[in-house]
Design a protein around this motif. Structure first.
Motif, PDB file in Angstrom:
ATOM      1  N   VAL A   1      14.568  20.073   4.151  1.00 23.91           N
ATOM      2  CA  VAL A   1      13.664  19.237   4.939  1.00 23.91           C
ATOM      3  C   VAL A   1      13.392  17.926   4.208  1.00 23.91           C
ATOM      4  O   VAL A   1      13.632  17.813   3.002  1.00 23.91           O
ATOM      5  N   ASP A   2      12.860  16.970   4.952  1.00 24.09           N
ATOM      6  CA  ASP A   2      12.260  15.786   4.347  1.00 24.09           C
ATOM      7  C   ASP A   2      10.783  16.082   4.176  1.00 24.09           C
ATOM      8  O   ASP A   2      10.161  16.742   5.026  1.00 24.09           O
ATOM      9  N   VAL A   3      10.215  15.600   3.089  1.00 25.27           N
ATOM     10  CA  VAL A   3       8.787  15.814   2.839  1.00 25.27           C
ATOM     11  C   VAL A   3       7.993  14.516   2.960  1.00 25.27           C
ATOM     12  O   VAL A   3       6.772  14.545   3.017  1.00 25.27           O
ATOM     13  N   ASN A   4       8.678  13.390   2.984  1.00 20.62           N
ATOM     14  CA  ASN A   4       8.049  12.071   3.125  1.00 20.62           C
ATOM     15  C   ASN A   4       8.713  11.315   4.260  1.00 20.62           C
ATOM     16  O   ASN A   4       9.838  11.629   4.652  1.00 20.62           O
ATOM     17  N   GLY A   5       8.020  10.285   4.726  1.00 22.65           N
ATOM     18  CA  GLY A   5       8.595   9.385   5.714  1.00 22.65           C
ATOM     19  C   GLY A   5       8.483   9.891   7.141  1.00 22.65           C
ATOM     20  O   GLY A   5       7.913  10.956   7.395  1.00 22.65           O
ATOM     21  N   PRO A   6       9.060   9.123   8.058  1.00 22.61           N
ATOM     22  CA  PRO A   6       8.922   9.444   9.487  1.00 22.61           C
ATOM     23  C   PRO A   6       9.601  10.742   9.898  1.00 22.61           C
ATOM     24  O   PRO A   6       9.240  11.342  10.904  1.00 22.61           O
ATOM     25  N   SER A   7      10.571  11.210   9.126  1.00 29.35           N
ATOM     26  CA  SER A   7      11.240  12.472   9.476  1.00 29.35           C
ATOM     27  C   SER A   7      10.721  13.649   8.648  1.00 29.35           C
ATOM     28  O   SER A   7      11.344  14.715   8.627  1.00 29.35           O
ATOM     29  N   ALA A   8       9.571  13.468   8.002  1.00 24.42           N
ATOM     30  CA  ALA A   8       8.991  14.568   7.221  1.00 24.42           C
ATOM     31  C   ALA A   8       8.697  15.758   8.127  1.00 24.42           C
ATOM     32  O   ALA A   8       8.256  15.601   9.268  1.00 24.42           O
ATOM     33  N   HIS A   9       8.963  16.948   7.619  1.00 19.61           N
ATOM     34  CA  HIS A   9       8.645  18.162   8.372  1.00 19.61           C
ATOM     35  C   HIS A   9       7.137  18.156   8.666  1.00 19.61           C
ATOM     36  O   HIS A   9       6.334  17.825   7.783  1.00 19.61           O
TER      37      HIS A   9
ATOM     38  N   VAL B   1      -2.519  12.071  -6.630  1.00 19.99           N
ATOM     39  CA  VAL B   1      -3.220  11.205  -7.572  1.00 19.99           C
ATOM     40  C   VAL B   1      -3.765   9.980  -6.844  1.00 19.99           C
ATOM     41  O   VAL B   1      -3.072   9.365  -6.032  1.00 19.99           O
ATOM     42  N   LEU B   2      -5.010   9.656  -7.123  1.00 19.52           N
ATOM     43  CA  LEU B   2      -5.685   8.487  -6.548  1.00 19.52           C
ATOM     44  C   LEU B   2      -5.686   8.494  -5.017  1.00 19.52           C
ATOM     45  O   LEU B   2      -5.693   7.449  -4.375  1.00 19.52           O
ATOM     46  N   GLY B   3      -5.661   9.685  -4.442  1.00 19.01           N
ATOM     47  CA  GLY B   3      -5.754   9.810  -2.992  1.00 19.01           C
ATOM     48  C   GLY B   3      -4.477   9.531  -2.231  1.00 19.01           C
ATOM     49  O   GLY B   3      -4.493   9.420  -1.004  1.00 19.01           O
ATOM     50  N   THR B   4      -3.365   9.433  -2.939  1.00 19.89           N
ATOM     51  CA  THR B   4      -2.094   9.193  -2.251  1.00 19.89           C
ATOM     52  C   THR B   4      -1.633  10.475  -1.563  1.00 19.89           C
ATOM     53  O   THR B   4      -1.925  11.576  -2.023  1.00 19.89           O
ATOM     54  N   GLU B   5      -0.896  10.310  -0.487  1.00 24.15           N
ATOM     55  CA  GLU B   5      -0.391  11.486   0.230  1.00 24.15           C
ATOM     56  C   GLU B   5       1.054  11.800  -0.113  1.00 24.15           C
ATOM     57  O   GLU B   5       1.459  12.950  -0.104  1.00 24.15           O
ATOM     58  N   GLY B   6       1.867  10.794  -0.368  1.00 26.53           N
ATOM     59  CA  GLY B   6       3.292  11.000  -0.559  1.00 26.53           C
ATOM     60  C   GLY B   6       3.614  11.964  -1.690  1.00 26.53           C
ATOM     61  O   GLY B   6       2.943  11.987  -2.717  1.00 26.53           O
ATOM     62  N   ILE B   7       4.646  12.764  -1.462  1.00 22.37           N
ATOM     63  CA  ILE B   7       5.170  13.630  -2.515  1.00 22.37           C
ATOM     64  C   ILE B   7       5.928  12.722  -3.474  1.00 22.37           C
ATOM     65  O   ILE B   7       6.742  11.900  -3.045  1.00 22.37           O
ATOM     66  N   LYS B   8       5.675  12.879  -4.765  1.00 24.25           N
ATOM     67  CA  LYS B   8       6.286  11.987  -5.750  1.00 24.25           C
ATOM     68  C   LYS B   8       7.661  12.460  -6.235  1.00 24.25           C
ATOM     69  O   LYS B   8       8.484  11.663  -6.648  1.00 24.25           O
ATOM     70  N   TRP B   9       7.891  13.786  -6.239  1.00 26.11           N
ATOM     71  CA  TRP B   9       9.163  14.291  -6.757  1.00 26.11           C
ATOM     72  C   TRP B   9       9.344  15.739  -6.351  1.00 26.11           C
ATOM     73  O   TRP B   9       8.457  16.367  -5.781  1.00 26.11           O
ATOM     74  N   ASN B  10      10.501  16.281  -6.687  1.00 24.11           N
ATOM     75  CA  ASN B  10      10.814  17.680  -6.455  1.00 24.11           C
ATOM     76  C   ASN B  10       9.840  18.587  -7.212  1.00 24.11           C
ATOM     77  O   ASN B  10       9.353  18.234  -8.269  1.00 24.11           O
ATOM     78  N   PHE B  11       9.626  19.759  -6.669  1.00 22.91           N
ATOM     79  CA  PHE B  11       8.803  20.812  -7.273  1.00 22.91           C
ATOM     80  C   PHE B  11       7.314  20.476  -7.282  1.00 22.91           C
ATOM     81  O   PHE B  11       6.573  20.938  -8.141  1.00 22.91           O
ATOM     82  N   THR B  12       6.877  19.707  -6.279  1.00 24.85           N
ATOM     83  CA  THR B  12       5.450  19.584  -6.004  1.00 24.85           C
ATOM     84  C   THR B  12       5.052  20.887  -5.318  1.00 24.85           C
ATOM     85  O   THR B  12       5.783  21.392  -4.471  1.00 24.85           O
TER      86      THR B  12
END
Length: 159
Positions: A96-104, A117-128
């Protein structure tokens, strides 16, 4: 949508996987990759699963190729890698995609429920990692650098 139970994923074998099937379980949801510096965490995730599954823990792996193209394989390659390299027995889902318009949609929900961190939503890397209690509520979000073993206390508190 009020809990993870409102979502459906697809197993690595292409079968529907309603998350409602995990109702009353503690669920650890992880975006995974086979060619990442954190890939060795598969071993720790499997260890958690084997240690706590009889008490109600389920680990769900969601392969993702959005970070450095570290999950380039198809479903069969991913399944084979996980089985042969780490003896993974916990449920693996389709890539799956975890970020962006095609995120699951599940990941859109998880990120909105537990910001980074700091209220961001985006996944930063694998194994979050996202930890969900028995009622379907997201209770924790853990960075890729957090080893699975470090989650034992949080998991035990929910079991």
């Amino acid at each position: 949508m009020t809990s993870i139970y409102d979502f459906t994923a697809e197993t690595i074998d292409g079968q529907p996987a309603p998350l409602a099937d995990y109702r009353d379980k503690v669920v650890l949801i992880v975006n995974t990759a086979s060619k990442c510096g954190f890939t060795k965490q598969y071993a720790g995730l499997e260890e958690l699963y084997r240690k706590y599954r009889d008490r109600g823990l389920v680990v769900l792996g969601f392969p993702c190729n959005q970070f450095g193209q570290q999950e380039p394989g198809d479903a069969e390659e991913i399944k084979s890698f996980c089985s042969l390299t780490y003896d993974v027995d916990f449920p693996m889902m389709r890539k799956v995609d975890v970020n962006g318009p095609s995120a699951h949609p599940l990941y859109a929900y998880l990120k909105a429920q537990k910001k980074g961190v700091l209220g961001t939503e985006g996944i930063k890397w694998n194994f979050t990692k996202f930890l969900v209690d028995r009622s379907g509520k997201v209770t924790g979000r853990f960075a890729p650098t957090v080893e699975p073993k470090a989650l034992e206390g949080a998991i035990e508190a929910l079991l």
